[in-house]
Design an enzyme around this catalytic site. Structure first.
Site, short mmCIF file in Angstrom:
data_model
loop_
_atom_site.label_atom_id
_atom_site.label_comp_id
_atom_site.label_asym_id
_atom_site.label_seq_id
_atom_site.Cartn_x
_atom_site.Cartn_y
_atom_site.Cartn_z
N ASN A 199 6.94 -2.79 5.95
CA ASN A 199 5.62 -2.19 6.16
C ASN A 199 5.83 -1.07 7.17
OD1 ASN A 199 2.95 -1.64 6.84
ND2 ASN A 199 2.74 -3.44 8.15
N GLY A 200 5.51 0.17 6.78
CA GLY A 200 5.70 1.29 7.69
C GLY A 200 6.28 2.48 6.96
N TRP A 242 0.90 -1.15 0.00
CA TRP A 242 0.00 0.00 0.00
C TRP A 242 0.94 1.20 0.00
CZ3 TRP A 242 -1.11 4.30 3.04
CH2 TRP A 242 -2.34 4.93 2.79
N HIS A 301 -29.49 23.35 7.72
CA HIS A 301 -28.43 24.35 7.89
C HIS A 301 -27.32 24.20 6.85
CE1 HIS A 301 -30.39 25.57 11.54
NE2 HIS A 301 -30.39 24.31 11.96
N GLU A 325 -16.82 4.21 0.28
CA GLU A 325 -15.66 3.30 0.28
C GLU A 325 -15.68 2.34 -0.90
OE1 GLU A 325 -14.12 2.17 4.72
OE2 GLU A 325 -16.13 1.50 4.23
C1 G6P Z 1 -9.30 1.51 7.76
C2 G6P Z 1 -10.34 0.55 7.24
C3 G6P Z 1 -11.69 0.85 7.89
C4 G6P Z 1 -11.57 0.81 9.41
C5 G6P Z 1 -10.47 1.76 9.90
C6 G6P Z 1 -10.17 1.55 11.38
O1 G6P Z 1 -9.55 2.78 7.28
O2 G6P Z 1 -10.45 0.64 5.84
O3 G6P Z 1 -12.64 -0.13 7.49
O4 G6P Z 1 -12.79 1.18 9.99
O5 G6P Z 1 -9.25 1.51 9.19
O6 G6P Z 1 -9.64 0.26 11.54
P1 G6P Z 1 -9.65 -0.55 12.89
O7 G6P Z 1 -8.98 -1.85 12.55
O8 G6P Z 1 -8.86 0.24 13.88
O9 G6P Z 1 -11.07 -0.72 13.32
#
Ligand code: G6P
Length: 613
Positions: free
Chosen positions: A103-104, A77, A509, A493
């Site tokens: 990753n990071g 990603w 509003h 999404e």
């Molecule tokens: C990402 C995912 C969401 C999720 C959010 C928080 O944005 O796409 O679907 O709600 O992270 O993730 P968590 O694992 O902390 O609930």
């Protein structure tokens, strides 16, 4: 975000790595790559796009020449550098002896890069990751082995990482390190695996070791040695994976998201099981017991989370304040940690997270802990970092959630918040009689969800009707304002339609200016105390020719006069309503995305577990 897998053992590494990457793809799907160590040579394949592109690339090339039994793989990603072939991981050093996946984010990568380039390293990409492999190459020159070199390099790094490193000079080893990004070791017979999460390991072993921040491990087929970056040895505990392979497969559904939507009667039941005490009108939550007194006497509760989990938090505020009469604040985790929040030792901070790994939520946890608050996790993934770092917690037990758009985790989060509310409310004055009524309502929710799921075909026909629109408005009031927010989030999404959630009365509003004959408006309008007020808001939309889709109760005979489409839901106690009322909104988003030929399980630019800030 970003999926990592490594294998060292007696079997061919490549198929194991590719299979693992497919399981980890929900963490990122911008590009994918593998590095195999075959004695003295490094074989690397990498490609922009999904893992399937990488598989084709390897197939087209006739496959790797070797049957290497050690390798690493990555699905990306993108943060630094666009998602093209060159920026895909693995990255390697000048001599192409060392390969690394990451990753990071390496925050000080530019200053490291300048120094390394001055020392003669030739860095080919704009990624932060490539800098790290050159830094390790530099450290190797002054170290006895790769393990030591990686540790030394990490002492110079600022930022977050989960990394795997291999070298042709030590072809039987994988070195892994973690700070901020999760890594789990799979312990097999004459083999070790390591991955971003246990779903990529469960095919091979049920025995796992969770790495902690600051740890570095050296894996061979027959051993693993864990140290801190500062060279202290650590003895790790081997734990057992709690879910099955079947739970992380599609089970006949076209998409993981659809499977997970349909699993909700069961997942909600699992969240309530053994906890709801219908006879006493209360709940028993073993995980909360160590801190129950502190929660009951809290000056206030702060709930912090991201994305869908934040919407669950908001639903929690409505019920906790109303029934338990404790002041509740809800904050985005990313905002909470950077504004030096006023948090006192008599505050209790709840962290809600499906993955238990979200970087912002984890940072909020640490901030709250540092300020002396009691921290409580409401988490799905067992053994995740947030679950381990909180003082106490309640698992939601929704089972593995693979679809990037969260569905069953959301309803289970609210189910657990309902249990917490019931428990706290009973301690703070709610009568047993009232508690029994609420407990009975909660117990009935799974079967109500089953009823709503029967409307899927009707909802699909609505989606067909609206699939070409560009905007949607979702409106709800009181406890169904969070439902409206979540409905809008689901739609944007996965179908890429712009959607906004708003409190129904607040529409006048601002958003009312958007309403015309092209604007669909979804109203969440159960027959509760503010039903008449929401109906007035519907009249306002109708007067401006907006197209209304209503989520309304089965016995609401008037609503058909106002709404063009009605989706029926059973009546549920007001504050638990978001659990049932969000189901049709999940289905609407799903059917819209399918009708628009969108990639439901892997929507563009998103990742399920966001482990960078
Ligand atoms: C990402 C995912 C969401 C999720 C959010 C928080 O944005 O796409 O679907 O709600 O992270 O993730 P968590 O694992 O902390 O609930």
């Amino acid at each position: 975000m970003c999926g990592i897998i490594g294998y060292v053992g007696r079997k061919k590494a490549l198929p194991i790595i590719l299979d693992g990457l497919q399981r980890l793809e929900y963490r990122g799907y911008d590009s994918a790559g593998v590095a195999l160590v075959n004695g003295g040579s490094l074989e690397v394949f990498k490609k922009a796009g999904k893992v399937s592109e990488l598989v084709s690339l390897i197939g087209d090339s006739g496959g790797p020449p070797s049957g290497a039994t050690l390798g690493i793989g990555h699905t990306r990603w993108a943060t630094h550098g666009e998602p093209n072939d060159q920026n895909a991981h693995p990255h390697w050093d000048c001599g192409k002896e060392i390969a690394l996946i990451h990753n990071g984010i390496i925050e000080n990568y530019s200053s490291l890069k300048r120094k390394l380039e001055a020392d003669g390293h030739s860095i080919r990409t704009v990624t932060d990751t490539e800098v790290l492999v050159h830094l390790i190459e530099e450290m190797v020159k002054h170290s006895d082995d790769l393990f030591t070199a990686v540790r030394k390099a990490l002492l110079e790094v600022e930022g977050a990482y989960g990394i795997l490193v291999v070298s042709t000079r030590e072809p039987d080893k994988i070195i892994a390190a973690r700070k901020g990004s999760p890594l789990v070791i799979g312990v097999g017979k004459d083999e070790h695996l390591i991955a971003s999460d246990a779903s990529a390991l469960v095919d091979h072993t049920r025995h796992v070791v969770y790495m902690e921040d600051g740890e570095v491990v050296c894996l061979t087929a027959g051993s693993f040695l864990t140290k801190t970056v500062h060279d202290e040895e650590i003895i790790k505990e081997v734990e057992e994976i709690t879910f099955s392979l079947a739970q992380i497969e599609k089970g006949g559904f076209e998409h993981f998201m659809l499977k997970e939507i349909h699993e909700q009667p069961e997942s909600i039941r699992n969240s309530l099981r053994g906890r709801l005490q219908a006879g006493q009108g209360t709940a028993k939550l073993g995980g909360l017991e160590p801190v129950l007194d502190r929660v009951l006497n809290a000056r206030r509760i702060i709930i912090t989370a991201c994305g869908t989990s934040w919407h669950a938090a908001l639903a929690g505020k409505y019920m906790l304040e109303q029934l338990a009469r404790i002041p509740v604040e809800v904050d985005y985790a990313s905002e909470f940690r950077y504004r030096n929040p006023i948090v006192n030792p008599d505050d209790v901070v709840f962290l809600i997270s499906q993955s238990g790994e979200t970087a912002d939520t984890l940072a909020a946890l640490r901030e709250a802990k540092a300020k002396g608050a009691t921290v409580v996790g409401i988490v799905n993934v067992v053994g995740s970092t947030i679950a381990r770092e909180t003082d106490a917690g309640v698992y939601i037990h929704a089972g593995p959630e693979i679809g990037v758009a969260s569905t069953k985790a959301f309803t289970s989060q609210i189910a657990v918040l309902s249990l917490i509310t019931l428990l706290l409310a009973r301690h703070r004055g709610l009568s047993m009689e009232q508690g029994r009524i609420l407990a009975a309502d909660l117990a009935s929710i799974p079967s109500k969800v089953t009823d709503v799921l029967r409307s899927s075909a009707h909802i699909r026909s609505i989606a067909e009707e609206f699939k070409h629109v560009s905007n949607f408005l979702y409106l709800g009031r009181g406890s169904n304002f969070p439902t409206a927010l979540e409905g809008a989030l689901k739609l944007k999404e996965i179908s890429y339609i712009h959607a906004e959630g708003y409190p129904a009365a607040e529409m006048k509003h601002g958003p009312i200016a958007l309403i015309d004959e092209d604007m669909p408006v979804v109203f969440v309008v159960p027959k509760d105390a503010i039903y008449d007020k929401v109906v007035s808001n519907m009249q306002e939309v109708r007067a401006r020719k907006g197209r209304i889709i209503a989520i309304a109760n089965e016995d609401d005979t008037d609503i058909g006069e106002l709404a063009e489409y009605v989706i029926r839901v059973p009546r549920t106690y007001n504050y638990f309503g978001p659990i049932v009322n969000s189901i049709p909104l999940q289905l609407l988003a799903y059917h819209m995305a399918v009708a628009r030929h969108c990639d439901v399980d892997q929507p563009r630019n998103l990742a399920k577990s966001v482990t960078v800030e």
